[in-house]
Design an enzyme around this catalytic site. Sequence first.
Site, short mmCIF file in Angstrom:
data_model
loop_
_atom_site.label_atom_id
_atom_site.label_comp_id
_atom_site.label_asym_id
_atom_site.label_seq_id
_atom_site.Cartn_x
_atom_site.Cartn_y
_atom_site.Cartn_z
N CYS C 92 0.86 -1.18 0.00
CA CYS C 92 0.00 0.00 0.00
C CYS C 92 0.90 1.24 0.00
CB CYS C 92 -0.88 0.04 1.25
SG CYS C 92 -1.81 -1.46 1.57
N CYS C 95 2.43 2.99 -3.23
CA CYS C 95 1.63 3.96 -3.97
C CYS C 95 1.23 5.15 -3.10
CB CYS C 95 0.36 3.32 -4.51
SG CYS C 95 0.64 2.14 -5.84
N HIS C 96 0.81 4.87 -1.88
CA HIS C 96 0.15 5.91 -1.07
C HIS C 96 1.07 6.62 -0.08
CE1 HIS C 96 -3.84 4.76 -2.49
NE2 HIS C 96 -3.52 3.51 -2.28
N CYS C 129 -7.69 -2.30 -4.68
CA CYS C 129 -6.24 -2.08 -4.77
C CYS C 129 -5.51 -3.43 -4.80
CB CYS C 129 -5.74 -1.27 -3.59
SG CYS C 129 -5.84 0.50 -3.82
N CYS C 192 -35.08 -0.13 10.89
CA CYS C 192 -33.97 0.45 11.67
C CYS C 192 -34.48 1.59 12.53
CB CYS C 192 -32.89 0.98 10.74
SG CYS C 192 -32.31 -0.18 9.49
N CYS C 195 -36.03 1.46 16.26
CA CYS C 195 -35.15 1.52 17.42
C CYS C 195 -34.41 2.85 17.46
CB CYS C 195 -34.11 0.39 17.38
SG CYS C 195 -34.77 -1.22 17.86
N HIS C 196 -33.72 3.16 16.37
CA HIS C 196 -32.70 4.20 16.45
C HIS C 196 -33.22 5.62 16.24
CE1 HIS C 196 -29.66 1.20 17.04
NE2 HIS C 196 -30.09 0.54 15.99
N CYS C 238 -28.25 -6.67 13.61
CA CYS C 238 -29.53 -5.97 13.77
C CYS C 238 -30.62 -6.68 12.98
CB CYS C 238 -29.42 -4.53 13.29
SG CYS C 238 -28.72 -3.39 14.50
#
Lengths: 156, 106, 277
Positions: C92, C95-96, C129, C192, C195-196, C238
């Site tokens: 990695c 390149c980075h 990548c 979802c 609950c949230h 969940c």
Amino acid sequence: MSKTRIEVLDRREFLVASGAAVATLTALTSGALAREMKDANKLLQELTGGAKPTEGKVKLEMPEIAENGATVPVKISVDSPMTDKDYCESVTIIAPKNPTVYVATFKFTPDSGKAWVSTRMRLAQTQEVWALAKMSDGSFRIAKTNVKVTIGGCGG
Amino acid sequence: MGKARVKVPKKAKKGEIITIKTLIKHKMQRATKDKKTGKPIKRNIIHTFEAKFNGKPFLTAEWDTGISANPYTAFTHRVSESGEYEFVWKDDAGQTYTAKARIEVA
Amino acid sequence: MFGTRYRMGGVAFTALGALAVAGVFTLGAGSASACEECKGKFEVDGKKSGYLYSNPSTQAMEDDDFDNPGMLWVEKGRKLWAKKDGKANKSCQDCHGAPEKMRGVYPVYPKYDPKTKKLINIEQRINRCRTEKMQAKPWKWDKDNLLGVTALIGYVSRGLPVNVKIDGPAKPFFEKGKAFYYQRRGQLDMACKHCHEDNAGKYIRADFISEGRGGGNFPTYRLKWQKLGSLHRRFKGCNKQVRAKPYKQGADEYVNLELFVKWRTNGLPVEVPGVRR
């Protein structure tokens, strides 16, 4: 079993039911529940050689409510000068309601400077956790604390 | 993988009591059965941990299955001289993991 | 801490659908708790990070970089970052550059990918990548390698506000993610949002429900998992809890949902690796 319930049973059903109830009770006291307690007490006895540990001088810090029993922080400190002549030799963590009641022992030396340890442990259920300290003079000290283990509604 | 992490101060005064933190990646596997296949899974936990200073052990620990996965342990040491710490973890599979750190006494 | 907790027992959970939704949530005596200083950090424009819905002992585990067990994976990620792999024999880093150069990447993913004409998230970007640039095998979801590098990329963006774009070509995917979030599913017939959104700050049995703003803390070390895990793994959990068939990690449905959840987190700081119950 409620009284009303018994009244509506015929004699045979009642005998079967009460027999089962008695059997369950026996199983509970001589089996699982009692064994849990006996193991912890037996372990304690084994560790102390029968000496009775006294309370005080040991501080056992755990959260009142553990968000998950898999990872519960625990801190133990023992009030001791930690000199060659007078120090805390070890602390043992006991969880009476875990499948294995013995959790860990940490052995100190005067070089430790303090009889203090911080770690993370597993709790199978809500229970009272014990920390047993062995002092260099052969005496034992104990601290106990209750920890509630929550059973999540959304484990995921 | 790089399994163990230790945190030791680089410098201390003579006689100072320092705090050391250690963390190691380990499943602390209890003896159980595979949920899908039912095959038994052997217990593999770190059962012994030792902290040494200049070759001399000053803290030893014996663990059972009640210690959490990725065991974390913090403890203290009274520093008397410059030297090297060595931390050793041993598991049921016969693996030994070690980590080292130096401290200078001013 | 949170005061008295009420348990509804298993009964409410065996009841189906709307009944369960109505019956299972209980009001806790407490509310999201933390020190004032942390509050400023983890509460932005009325949005609260799941951090504020954690016990102080769990918060403390996240706060200290040494105590945080998720850092074991970040360190693994750092090693992998510099390791050459694949037929191209590249790392990695080749390149980075240093991992710190990736600061700013985590907050803006997932984003639209012109090549596949759909969204791409961090895990998928890493694997792209690997397969294309490094000519190496892709890593499996929720295994240490992919978790490690994903956590590293999150870690170097710590403190930056989550900031995903939902306009332009990302818009239709955002809309799909939003629809997923509000769609009832499973035997319990819950979305979802039940609950949230509707019940955040209340208890579902013994669990204190967060606002579901998990866009800044995953991969997270969950005490329950006893390891680091991806946001998609949490989605699966969940979905299973409402007794719906979960999708696989990396499924389009979950990447779209990830964008929506991350948009709900916009403005809150990156805290990877988070620690949650």
